[in-house]
Design a protein around this motif. Structure first.
Motif, PDB file in Angstrom:
ATOM      1  N   THR A  15     -25.371  24.688  16.783  1.00  0.00           N
ATOM      2  CA  THR A  15     -25.213  25.059  18.187  1.00  0.00           C
ATOM      3  C   THR A  15     -26.572  25.366  18.799  1.00  0.00           C
ATOM      4  OG1 THR A  15     -23.057  26.018  17.713  1.00  0.00           O
ATOM      5  CG2 THR A  15     -24.109  26.694  19.763  1.00  0.00           C
ATOM      6  N   ARG A  16     -26.782  24.901  20.007  1.00  0.00           N
ATOM      7  CA  ARG A  16     -28.023  25.168  20.756  1.00  0.00           C
ATOM      8  C   ARG A  16     -27.651  25.654  22.146  1.00  0.00           C
ATOM      9  NH1 ARG A  16     -29.221  24.566  16.352  1.00  0.00           N
ATOM     10  NH2 ARG A  16     -30.481  22.989  15.356  1.00  0.00           N
ATOM     11  N   ARG A  17     -28.464  26.522  22.670  1.00  0.00           N
ATOM     12  CA  ARG A  17     -28.301  26.947  24.060  1.00  0.00           C
ATOM     13  C   ARG A  17     -29.373  26.260  24.881  1.00  0.00           C
ATOM     14  NH1 ARG A  17     -24.533  29.901  26.195  1.00  0.00           N
ATOM     15  NH2 ARG A  17     -23.490  31.355  24.856  1.00  0.00           N
ATOM     16  N   VAL A  18     -28.966  25.649  25.960  1.00  0.00           N
ATOM     17  CA  VAL A  18     -29.893  25.045  26.907  1.00  0.00           C
ATOM     18  C   VAL A  18     -29.603  25.726  28.230  1.00  0.00           C
ATOM     19  CG1 VAL A  18     -30.664  22.917  28.010  1.00  0.00           C
ATOM     20  CG2 VAL A  18     -29.866  22.853  25.637  1.00  0.00           C
ATOM     21  N   GLY A  19     -30.420  26.718  28.533  1.00  0.00           N
ATOM     22  CA  GLY A  19     -30.120  27.555  29.695  1.00  0.00           C
ATOM     23  C   GLY A  19     -28.840  28.310  29.433  1.00  0.00           C
ATOM     24  N   ARG A  20     -27.877  28.139  30.311  1.00  0.00           N
ATOM     25  CA  ARG A  20     -26.583  28.801  30.128  1.00  0.00           C
ATOM     26  C   ARG A  20     -25.560  27.891  29.471  1.00  0.00           C
ATOM     27  NH1 ARG A  20     -24.801  31.796  35.450  1.00  0.00           N
ATOM     28  NH2 ARG A  20     -23.212  32.409  33.967  1.00  0.00           N
ATOM     29  N   LYS A  21     -25.953  26.672  29.198  1.00  0.00           N
ATOM     30  CA  LYS A  21     -25.010  25.695  28.642  1.00  0.00           C
ATOM     31  C   LYS A  21     -25.080  25.663  27.122  1.00  0.00           C
ATOM     32  CE  LYS A  21     -25.564  22.817  32.629  1.00  0.00           C
ATOM     33  NZ  LYS A  21     -24.619  21.992  33.283  1.00  0.00           N
ATOM     34  N   LEU A  22     -23.965  25.328  26.513  1.00  0.00           N
ATOM     35  CA  LEU A  22     -23.920  25.118  25.068  1.00  0.00           C
ATOM     36  C   LEU A  22     -24.115  23.637  24.794  1.00  0.00           C
ATOM     37  CD1 LEU A  22     -20.891  27.218  23.800  1.00  0.00           C
ATOM     38  CD2 LEU A  22     -23.307  27.661  23.444  1.00  0.00           C
ATOM     39  N   ARG A  23     -24.955  23.352  23.845  1.00  0.00           N
ATOM     40  CA  ARG A  23     -25.140  21.984  23.383  1.00  0.00           C
ATOM     41  C   ARG A  23     -25.127  22.034  21.859  1.00  0.00           C
ATOM     42  NH1 ARG A  23     -23.627  20.978  27.656  1.00  0.00           N
ATOM     43  NH2 ARG A  23     -24.715  19.957  29.345  1.00  0.00           N
ATOM     44  N   PHE A  24     -24.905  20.873  21.254  1.00  0.00           N
ATOM     45  CA  PHE A  24     -24.742  20.819  19.812  1.00  0.00           C
ATOM     46  C   PHE A  24     -25.545  19.659  19.251  1.00  0.00           C
ATOM     47  CE2 PHE A  24     -21.157  22.656  21.893  1.00  0.00           C
ATOM     48  CZ  PHE A  24     -20.890  23.808  21.156  1.00  0.00           C
ATOM     49  N   SER A  25     -26.299  19.925  18.196  1.00  0.00           N
ATOM     50  CA  SER A  25     -27.096  18.892  17.552  1.00  0.00           C
ATOM     51  C   SER A  25     -26.168  17.865  16.904  1.00  0.00           C
ATOM     52  CB  SER A  25     -27.992  19.526  16.490  1.00  0.00           C
ATOM     53  OG  SER A  25     -28.462  18.558  15.587  1.00  0.00           O
ATOM     54  N   GLU A  26     -26.331  16.598  17.292  1.00  0.00           N
ATOM     55  CA  GLU A  26     -25.503  15.538  16.719  1.00  0.00           C
ATOM     56  C   GLU A  26     -25.753  15.407  15.219  1.00  0.00           C
ATOM     57  OE1 GLU A  26     -24.178  11.087  17.977  1.00  0.00           O
ATOM     58  OE2 GLU A  26     -26.319  11.514  18.026  1.00  0.00           O
ATOM     59  N   LYS A  27     -27.032  15.460  14.822  1.00  0.00           N
ATOM     60  CA  LYS A  27     -27.354  15.377  13.393  1.00  0.00           C
ATOM     61  C   LYS A  27     -26.772  16.565  12.644  1.00  0.00           C
ATOM     62  CE  LYS A  27     -31.629  12.715  13.479  1.00  0.00           C
ATOM     63  NZ  LYS A  27     -33.056  12.749  13.188  1.00  0.00           N
ATOM     64  N   GLY A  28     -26.899  17.754  13.234  1.00  0.00           N
ATOM     65  CA  GLY A  28     -26.358  18.951  12.601  1.00  0.00           C
ATOM     66  C   GLY A  28     -24.851  18.875  12.435  1.00  0.00           C
ATOM     67  N   LEU A  29     -24.176  18.362  13.453  1.00  0.00           N
ATOM     68  CA  LEU A  29     -22.725  18.215  13.386  1.00  0.00           C
ATOM     69  C   LEU A  29     -22.336  17.235  12.287  1.00  0.00           C
ATOM     70  CD1 LEU A  29     -19.837  18.617  14.437  1.00  0.00           C
ATOM     71  CD2 LEU A  29     -20.321  16.867  16.155  1.00  0.00           C
ATOM     72  N   ARG A  30     -23.048  16.114  12.206  1.00  0.00           N
ATOM     73  CA  ARG A  30     -22.747  15.133  11.148  1.00  0.00           C
ATOM     74  C   ARG A  30     -22.926  15.735   9.759  1.00  0.00           C
ATOM     75  NH1 ARG A  30     -26.515  10.945  11.978  1.00  0.00           N
ATOM     76  NH2 ARG A  30     -26.883  11.389  14.130  1.00  0.00           N
ATOM     77  N   GLU A  31     -24.024  16.476   9.574  1.00  0.00           N
ATOM     78  CA  GLU A  31     -24.275  17.122   8.277  1.00  0.00           C
ATOM     79  C   GLU A  31     -23.177  18.116   7.957  1.00  0.00           C
ATOM     80  OE1 GLU A  31     -26.475  17.043   5.655  1.00  0.00           O
ATOM     81  OE2 GLU A  31     -26.950  15.104   6.532  1.00  0.00           O
ATOM     82  N   TRP A  32     -22.804  18.914   8.931  1.00  0.00           N
ATOM     83  CA  TRP A  32     -21.775  19.930   8.741  1.00  0.00           C
ATOM     84  C   TRP A  32     -20.443  19.284   8.374  1.00  0.00           C
ATOM     85  CZ3 TRP A  32     -17.415  21.490  11.739  1.00  0.00           C
ATOM     86  CH2 TRP A  32     -16.911  22.755  11.423  1.00  0.00           C
ATOM     87  N   LEU A  33     -20.113  18.170   9.025  1.00  0.00           N
ATOM     88  CA  LEU A  33     -18.870  17.471   8.712  1.00  0.00           C
ATOM     89  C   LEU A  33     -18.909  16.844   7.315  1.00  0.00           C
ATOM     90  CD1 LEU A  33     -18.099  15.746  12.121  1.00  0.00           C
ATOM     91  CD2 LEU A  33     -16.812  17.593  11.046  1.00  0.00           C
ATOM     92  N   ARG A  34     -20.090  16.432   6.897  1.00  0.00           N
ATOM     93  CA  ARG A  34     -20.240  15.827   5.565  1.00  0.00           C
ATOM     94  C   ARG A  34     -19.995  16.837   4.460  1.00  0.00           C
ATOM     95  NH1 ARG A  34     -25.591  13.255   5.988  1.00  0.00           N
ATOM     96  NH2 ARG A  34     -24.816  12.212   7.820  1.00  0.00           N
ATOM     97  N   GLN A  35     -20.277  18.086   4.722  1.00  0.00           N
ATOM     98  CA  GLN A  35     -20.158  19.118   3.668  1.00  0.00           C
ATOM     99  C   GLN A  35     -18.768  19.579   3.448  1.00  0.00           C
ATOM    100  OE1 GLN A  35     -22.768  22.239   4.880  1.00  0.00           O
ATOM    101  NE2 GLN A  35     -24.593  21.051   4.486  1.00  0.00           N
TER     102      GLN A  35
END
Length: 101
Positions: A81-101
Motif C-alpha cells: 500500500t502507498r499513499r499518494v497525497g490523500r489517495k491510496l495506491r497499491f504497488s502492482e509488483k507488491g500485489l503480485r508478490e503478495w498473491l504469489r505467497q
C-alpha cells in the motif's frame, strides 16, 4: 536502435567488406561480432521487468475479487500500500508478490 538492426547492419558491412575485397580482415571481424551478439539474450517482452505501476482501489478490488470497501478496510495490513497525497495506491509488483505467497 534494436539488437536486430545492429546485427543486420554488421552483416551488411561484412558483405560490403567482402565485395570490395578489403585487405584487412574486416569482414571476419564483423562476423565475429555478429556471432557474439547472437549469444546475447534479447529481453522477452512477455517476461520483461517493467516499471512498477501504482494501482487504484477499484483496480485492486477487481484483481482480488473483493469490494472496494474491503480494500479500504484492509489496506493498512498490506505492505504494497502507498499513499499518494490523500489517495491510496497499491504497488502492482507488491500485489503480485503478495498473491504469489
Amino acid at each position: 536502435m534494436t539488437l536486430e538492426q545492429v546485427v543486420r547492419d554488421l552483416v551488411r558491412r561484412a558483405e560490403e567488406a567482402d565485395a570490395i575485397q578489403a585487405t584487412a580482415p574486416v569482414a571476419d571481424v564483423y562476423r565475429r561480432i555478429v556471432a557474439e551478439l547472437g549469444q546475447v539474450e534479447a529481453p522477452n517482452p512477455t517476461t520483461k521487468s517493467r516499471a512498477d505501476r501504482l494501482l487504484s482501489v477499484p483496480q485492486v478490488a477487481a484483481q482480488l475479487r473483493v469490494s472496494e470497501r474491503y480494500v479500504y478496510d484492509h489496506h493498512h495490513q498490506w505492505p504494497f500500500t502507498r499513499r499518494v497525497g490523500r489517495k491510496l495506491r497499491f504497488s502492482e509488483k507488491g500485489l503480485r508478490e503478495w498473491l504469489r505467497q
